[in-house]
Design an enzyme around this catalytic site. Structure first.
Site, PDB file in Angstrom:
ATOM      1  NE  ARG A 273     -22.830  13.677  18.073  1.00  0.00           N
ATOM      2  CZ  ARG A 273     -22.198  13.296  19.177  1.00  0.00           C
ATOM      3  NH1 ARG A 273     -22.544  13.765  20.347  1.00  0.00           N
ATOM      4  NH2 ARG A 273     -21.196  12.452  19.113  1.00  0.00           N
TER       5      ARG A 273
ATOM      6  CE  LYS B 133     -11.994   0.982   6.181  1.00  0.00           C
ATOM      7  NZ  LYS B 133     -11.231   0.284   5.118  1.00  0.00           N
TER       8      LYS B 133
ATOM      9  CB  THR C 289     -10.563  -5.623   0.483  1.00  0.00           C
ATOM     10  OG1 THR C 289      -9.412  -6.450   0.578  1.00  0.00           O
ATOM     11  CG2 THR C 289     -11.414  -6.075  -0.689  1.00  0.00           C
TER      12      THR C 289
ATOM     13  CB  SER D  79      -7.688  -0.885   4.882  1.00  0.00           C
ATOM     14  OG  SER D  79      -7.479   0.399   5.433  1.00  0.00           O
TER      15      SER D  79
ATOM     16  CG  LEU E 262      -2.060  -1.004   1.226  1.00  0.00           C
ATOM     17  CD1 LEU E 262      -2.726  -1.066   2.593  1.00  0.00           C
ATOM     18  CD2 LEU E 262      -3.087  -0.636   0.161  1.00  0.00           C
TER      19      LEU E 262
ATOM     20  CB  VAL F 198     -17.142  -8.321   8.951  1.00  0.00           C
ATOM     21  CG1 VAL F 198     -17.362  -9.553   8.081  1.00  0.00           C
ATOM     22  CG2 VAL F 198     -17.303  -7.044   8.117  1.00  0.00           C
TER      23      VAL F 198
HETATM   24  P1  NAP Z   1      -7.801  -8.516   7.594  1.00  0.00           P
HETATM   25  O1  NAP Z   1      -8.174  -9.936   7.495  1.00  0.00           O
HETATM   26  O2  NAP Z   1      -6.785  -8.123   8.587  1.00  0.00           O
HETATM   27  O3  NAP Z   1      -7.368  -8.006   6.151  1.00  0.00           O
HETATM   28  C1  NAP Z   1      -6.654  -6.819   5.939  1.00  0.00           C
HETATM   29  C2  NAP Z   1      -5.928  -6.927   4.602  1.00  0.00           C
HETATM   30  O4  NAP Z   1      -5.207  -5.695   4.349  1.00  0.00           O
HETATM   31  C3  NAP Z   1      -4.908  -8.044   4.578  1.00  0.00           C
HETATM   32  O5  NAP Z   1      -5.016  -8.719   3.354  1.00  0.00           O
HETATM   33  C4  NAP Z   1      -3.575  -7.316   4.682  1.00  0.00           C
HETATM   34  O6  NAP Z   1      -2.541  -7.966   3.992  1.00  0.00           O
HETATM   35  C5  NAP Z   1      -3.892  -6.013   3.971  1.00  0.00           C
HETATM   36  N1  NAP Z   1      -2.935  -4.995   4.372  1.00  0.00           N
HETATM   37  C6  NAP Z   1      -2.805  -4.404   5.578  1.00  0.00           C
HETATM   38  N2  NAP Z   1      -1.786  -3.535   5.559  1.00  0.00           N
HETATM   39  C7  NAP Z   1      -1.245  -3.594   4.314  1.00  0.00           C
HETATM   40  C8  NAP Z   1      -0.159  -2.938   3.649  1.00  0.00           C
HETATM   41  N3  NAP Z   1       0.618  -2.029   4.274  1.00  0.00           N
HETATM   42  N4  NAP Z   1       0.093  -3.245   2.325  1.00  0.00           N
HETATM   43  C9  NAP Z   1      -0.666  -4.161   1.694  1.00  0.00           C
HETATM   44  N5  NAP Z   1      -1.702  -4.830   2.269  1.00  0.00           N
HETATM   45  C10 NAP Z   1      -1.979  -4.534   3.561  1.00  0.00           C
HETATM   46  O7  NAP Z   1      -9.080  -7.613   7.912  1.00  0.00           O
HETATM   47  P2  NAP Z   1     -10.541  -7.595   7.282  1.00  0.00           P
HETATM   48  O8  NAP Z   1     -11.470  -7.562   8.433  1.00  0.00           O
HETATM   49  O9  NAP Z   1     -10.702  -8.639   6.236  1.00  0.00           O
HETATM   50  O10 NAP Z   1     -10.557  -6.159   6.615  1.00  0.00           O
HETATM   51  C11 NAP Z   1     -10.619  -5.993   5.206  1.00  0.00           C
HETATM   52  C12 NAP Z   1     -11.240  -4.653   4.879  1.00  0.00           C
HETATM   53  O11 NAP Z   1     -12.581  -4.615   5.406  1.00  0.00           O
HETATM   54  C13 NAP Z   1     -10.521  -3.447   5.495  1.00  0.00           C
HETATM   55  O12 NAP Z   1     -10.572  -2.396   4.565  1.00  0.00           O
HETATM   56  C14 NAP Z   1     -11.379  -3.126   6.721  1.00  0.00           C
HETATM   57  O13 NAP Z   1     -11.238  -1.796   7.111  1.00  0.00           O
HETATM   58  C15 NAP Z   1     -12.758  -3.438   6.158  1.00  0.00           C
HETATM   59  N6  NAP Z   1     -13.800  -3.659   7.168  1.00  0.00           N
HETATM   60  C16 NAP Z   1     -13.687  -4.716   8.037  1.00  0.00           C
HETATM   61  C17 NAP Z   1     -14.685  -4.912   8.990  1.00  0.00           C
HETATM   62  C18 NAP Z   1     -14.625  -6.044   9.970  1.00  0.00           C
HETATM   63  O14 NAP Z   1     -15.416  -6.045  10.928  1.00  0.00           O
HETATM   64  N7  NAP Z   1     -13.764  -7.032   9.791  1.00  0.00           N
HETATM   65  C19 NAP Z   1     -15.785  -4.023   9.057  1.00  0.00           C
HETATM   66  C20 NAP Z   1     -15.860  -2.963   8.152  1.00  0.00           C
HETATM   67  C21 NAP Z   1     -14.855  -2.797   7.197  1.00  0.00           C
HETATM   68  P3  NAP Z   1      -1.512  -8.944   4.734  1.00  0.00           P
HETATM   69  O15 NAP Z   1      -2.130 -10.301   4.677  1.00  0.00           O
HETATM   70  O16 NAP Z   1      -0.281  -8.853   3.928  1.00  0.00           O
HETATM   71  O17 NAP Z   1      -1.341  -8.435   6.139  1.00  0.00           O
END
Ligand code: NAP
Length: 351
Positions: A143, A169, A86, A88, A67, A196
């Protein structure tokens, strides 16, 4: 909805919990997936995706990306019509919020969307934003007009020092809209999920979602759980929302993707019927004053967070996701049982 298999699509953060189910749906629909990952050599993190691809009509190619590296996604994006962004970091306890959350979220979003704006084949970009870009604390619902969060609302209460994940975010989604509005190559669609839940496809999920739900069985909430207002949605429903956002002709704008307005205690209580006799799942409400006193010491949560979330109703309007993306939502009990069973099978609570 027709999923086009004409050209490849890009999924950033393909190793992630949410991305896994999206990649699965795409592969099963026959799509060629360009999976952007930080380390294509980390076989254990990719194994589940390779296994799914082997059995599916679609195919997968891995690309090394970061990223924070300018131009890092150019090669992976070449020839793609749809980009699903996705990647982050999702973490609540961090030491250096700017370095660990804000920079990868915001710089990463700019990096991916600027490449998309410069890539001739890209017509659609779907960003995985969050309800965290809409609110910080459940009290923010009060609010909102009518006490309900909608896509018209932006988070104005998170900061670098208070709930920095929500701040990351918010800034990232704002950066995405700024870039999208300044070009006419692609249309931006955002998916804004609440918390999630549901099973993971990989054996070692790292998403914050698992830390939260693990507490339901590891004894942390044995004495009860606070009625902390939140929304939840099944990970498989979140994947469906992404697919619709990527391929429905008329998809546009933001979408709250949240199956249920609930709270932490209710989330735990759906496990009682199936698991209550074997695991210390929460059964009663932990009074707000107890959490207020003990929270900062026991679990590092601030008194401000307790005041703004415990015994506070969380409400969001998911009707746009239903009308615009055709969403239907799984029952919370089914999602929680599938997730909890997976944790038991993986030995999360001992044998
Ligand atoms: P996750 O399993 O931790 O996935 C995060 C992903 O982001 C991983 O594939 C990670 O890659 C990648 N990432 C993090 N830092 C990075 C970097 N510096 N460069 C490249 N890749 C990077 O979490 P998740 O819950 O699936 O989240 C995925 C998305 O959904 C995010 O945008 C999160 O904000 C959003 N979201 C999640 C939830 C929830 O409750 N889980 C709710 C709303 C929104 P690596 O495998 O290499 O670490």
């Amino acid at each position: 909805m027709d999923v086009s298999t004409d050209g490849p699509v890009l999924v950033t953060g393909a190793t992630g919990y949410v991305a896994g189910w999206l990649v699965k749906d795409l592969l099963e629909a026959g799509v060629t997936v360009h999976a952007a990952v930080r380390d294509p050599g980390a076989a254990a993190k990719l194994e589940h995706l390779v296994r799914i691809a082997d059995k599916a009509p679609g195919s997968i190619r891995f690309f090394e990306t970061d990223l924070l590296q300018p131009g890092s996604y150019t090669e992976a994006m070449a020839g793609c019509s749809v980009v699903f962004h996705t990647a982050s970091p999702f973490a609540i306890s961090v030491r250096d919020p700017r370095r660990e959350l804000i920079d990868p979220a915001v710089t990463g979003t700019r990096n991916v969307l600027e490449s998309a704006a410069a890539t001739a084949s890209v017509t659609r970009v779907v960003v995985t934003s969050s309800c965290a870009a809409i609110y910080t604390d459940a009290i923010d619902c009060a609010r909102a007009p009518g006490g309900v969060l909608t896509e018209d609302i932006w988070n104005t209460t998170a900061s670098l020092s208070y709930q920095p994940y929500s701040y990351s975010k918010t800034l990232a989604e704002k950066a995405a809209w700024k870039i999208a509005d300044a070009q006419d190559r692609f249309r931006l669609v955002t998916i804004n999920p609440s918390l999630v839940i549901g099973p993971a496809l990989s054996d070692a999920p790292t998403s914050e979602s698992f830390r939260i739900v693990r507490q339901m069985g590891d004894g942390t909430l044995r004495q009860g759980a606070p009625k902390l207002g939140l929304g939840v949605v099944d990970v498989r429903d979140v994947a469906s929302a992404h697919l619709a956002a990527g391929f429905r002709e008329d998809a546009e704008g933001r979408h709250i993707v949240s199956g249920h307005n609930t709270n932490l205690l209710e989330l735990g209580k759906v496990l009682i019927e199936k698991y209550g006799s074997r695991y210390p799942v929460p059964r009663k409400s932990l009074p707000k004053w107890v959490v207020w006193l003990a929270g900062p010491v026991m679990s590092g949560i601030s008194r401000k967070f307790v005041t703004n979330n415990v015994d506070v109703t969380w409400r969001a309007d998911n009707s746009r996701s239903k009308s615009a993306l055709g969403m239907t939502y799984r029952p919370m009990k089914a999602s929680m049982e599938d997730m909890f069973q997976q944790m038991i099978d993986a030995g999360a609570f001992g044998k």
